[in-house]
Design an enzyme around this catalytic site. Sequence first.
Site, PDB file in Angstrom:
ATOM      1  N   ILE A  59      48.875  43.911  36.719  1.00 44.34           N
ATOM      2  CA  ILE A  59      48.222  43.113  37.769  1.00 44.34           C
ATOM      3  C   ILE A  59      47.768  44.010  38.910  1.00 44.34           C
ATOM      4  O   ILE A  59      48.375  45.030  39.186  1.00 44.34           O
ATOM      5  CB  ILE A  59      49.136  42.018  38.313  1.00 44.34           C
ATOM      6  CG1 ILE A  59      50.411  42.612  38.921  1.00 44.34           C
ATOM      7  CG2 ILE A  59      49.438  40.955  37.259  1.00 44.34           C
ATOM      8  CD1 ILE A  59      51.189  41.619  39.756  1.00 44.34           C
ATOM      9  N   CYS A  60      46.654  43.586  39.505  1.00 42.58           N
ATOM     10  CA  CYS A  60      46.049  44.338  40.601  1.00 42.58           C
ATOM     11  C   CYS A  60      46.563  43.754  41.902  1.00 42.58           C
ATOM     12  O   CYS A  60      46.258  42.647  42.284  1.00 42.58           O
ATOM     13  CB  CYS A  60      44.527  44.198  40.495  1.00 42.58           C
ATOM     14  SG  CYS A  60      43.646  45.156  41.709  1.00 42.58           S
TER      15      CYS A  60
END
Lengths: 164, 765
Positions: free
Chosen positions: A114-115
């Site tokens: 995930i960013c």
Amino acid sequence: MDNQTKQTVAQIPLLTVKAGPRDGDQWIERLKEEYQALIGYVEINKKADNDWFTIESNPMGTRWQGKCWYIYNFKKYEFDLEFDMPVTYPETAPELAIPELEGKTEKMYRGGKICLTVHFKPLWARNVPHFGIAHALALGLAPWLAAEVPHLVDNGMIKHHEDK
Amino acid sequence: MEELEKLRQKLYSIQKEQSAQKLSERNCIEIIVKMLELKMIDIIHTLNGKEYITPKQLELEIKDEILRSGGRVNITDLQPLLNIDISHITDCVNKIIKKDKSIQIYHGEIMTTYYLDSVVEEIQEQLQEVGKLHINDLSLRFDLEVDLLTSAINPRLGRLIHAVFDASETLYTQAHIDRHKHKVMGLFSSVTQPIIIAHLVRQYQSGDYQLNERMAFGQLQELIAAKRINGIIQGKGSSAEYIPSIFSQSRSKWIESFFNQNSYIAYESLTKLQIHDPKAYLKQTFKNGVALSTCFIDQLVVDKVDDSITEIIDNIGWLDVSPLVPPPLSNKDMEMVIKECPNMKCTPEKAIVLNEYFVVSTTFIDRCFTLLQQSIQDKLEKQQKAMENLAVSKDSVKDINEISSPPTKATSNKKGGKSKQGAPGDLDDSDEDIKPTKKGGNKKKGGNKKKNDDSDDDDQPNKKGGKNQQQQQKKVDHLQEIIQLLSKWYESMEEELIQSLSQYLRPKVNQAWENMVKEAREKLENETMKSRKQQQQQLSTQLNTLYANYQLFKNGMQEMDDEKSLPNLTKHLLKTVCTNIANLLVEINANYHMVEFSSIETPAQRSAVLQSLPSQVSKSLDKLFASLSKSSIEEFQDTLDTVCTHSQIKLKQLDKKSERALLDNHEKELKEQLAHEQDFGNQFQIIVNLFYIKLKNHYVYAPPRSIGSLVSVICQDEETDQVLKDQLNTLHQEVVKAIVNKSNSTLEPETTTILENIKTLLLKQ
């Protein structure tokens, strides 16, 4: 970061040992603290009826996996969660990944990582070695899920398992 | 490592644990709203929104509140306690009331039966202490409306509260009432005189007695009913009166004894004894009494009076009731007594009541009336007789005062009246009264009125003047006379009775009088009319004869053709025959116009008569009289014609035949006269006239002085016998000589023989 998160984070016990997976006994100590922090966080969540993940690690605590979920429109969307302890841990934060969402959102790196927001990294850096996995989940994954899941559901990228 | 394993286990187990279910407040509200929408639940919000409450809970809470506040709570007070909108509370309260009969709402307050019970109990406690409580005080004390309190008390009387609730106003304990009753008993036992209950009670309202008016009244009634107190209550309401038996007994005893002794009792005396409706009381007490306007009398009195009435009816008399009845009876009472009498009731035509206490037998009245009528008749007859007497000797009455008033009749009436007995006033008055009617359209009203005024002043000062006068005068009133007559006839009769009997008889008598007078008058009028007509006729024949004579004489005079003697003859004619004609004409006119006169012989009398004649006639008559003093027969003739046309008299013109007859008449007359005449002058005149008639067929009406001219005319005639002529001439000379020579009243024998000769000669023919 909302107030509730801040409160919650403040309740999670802070860690003291600064050791990575390759530091032998020191890591064990660190791992103990990680578990204690996680237990505390889960307890807090359970108490607040805010339980949103399960997690477990391999014996050496280098690889972690579990599940996380989010409730949107009275429907529970559940995803598999996995990450490895980086060698430079705790200097670097663990890279949390939800592989099944790979390619469904822009806020994600290759391999389903995930960013996180721009605030996360400096926050983490400032709190080394005091932040652990529990903090990463609370400050990273929870906001991400809260932001992305409704978006994904609305765009029809993901569907509830009952609707499939 | 073990430690680590433990931690791992712990984490695992913690994760396995069930998490506490938690809903956020917002969610909860949403859920509830949703559920309300779906009608899954029924709840009520509290005002601050923090709590919900189900209706059932609300009901319970309200009940709790009622209980907590002791059974009485204001609905508005519930609202802050329950923190719920008031409308829900009221709804709920209404629901509760429907279910629970012991709860009621009164003016926004919830009241329970047990609360009211407690109130009443409290009242009872207090009442036992003080004995008497007023509802208003209680209402103030408990802050309850009077009617609510009343309705709370009433059903609990005798159960929770042992008292008497008087008029829904005051509560008394039985002890108090008993006490009160004994007070009343004591008070009224001591009363010996009638007394207005309200006054007495009011007098004892304050102070030691503390009487209650209504209660006192009721208890008094009770006591009387129980015969604890002897007396009666009379009247109603505030005027109710208590009359102790002792008083009423003595009173009725007194009334009875008085009535029995005196056969009457006046209402006044009963009123003094506090009997308000004495009539009713007496009627009740004495069955055989008669109620009058001021008194109550025994039937015995009526019987007595009735007996007397029967007696007077039988005896044809009268009765004064006043000595027969008890003295205090008023006139009206007596009248009522008389009315009560069976005689008056059954045969009212047999007797009448006069002046309220005189009973007079009708027969008696009739008798009186007949007597009166007779007296009237007598009076009238007397008057008529007097009148007739007067008519016969008409000239004898020459009262100067009467010139301008009716000549005969009034005077005679007056005389008759005066000659009768002493009721001059009325008789005079009646005479006065007759006059105007009789005279009708007479023009002599002035004089008449004057007389009336005089008589008013003298005889009838009480008669009202003005307009009534005329009217009153027309009515004949004989009251005084009746009174006098009655008192003369019945000397024993009471004056009042005479008065009233006269009043009673007056219209009848007056009527009778009027009728009789009317009859008499009519008769009289007929007679006068007749006589007047006769008179008129007489006068006109007289006139005609005179006129015929006048014509005859005129003709004769004109025939004579003697210039010398004509003026003399004319004058003579005017002075004698013509004057007679003129006077006769005045008389005729006066008669025709109904002017009363006695004589027209002097010029003054004549002009008085003339004044009252129509102006035209009087003027022409004046002219006629003027012509008399002139010496022209033509002028007289002309004026005579005008007078006759004005007076509507037709004069008969003398034709030849009637002239002849007239002449013959005269001749015969003259001859007769001659036969009886003693005076030679006259004899000679007649002889000359006769000769002249024989010769000329004319009668010259000549004065003795003008005889000579006649003789000369005869002598000039050729047909006459010469001897006769000489004889006549000599005779004439001798007669003239004898008359001139007055001392010698007889002719010389020679001449007398000649006269006798001629006389016999003439009488033979």
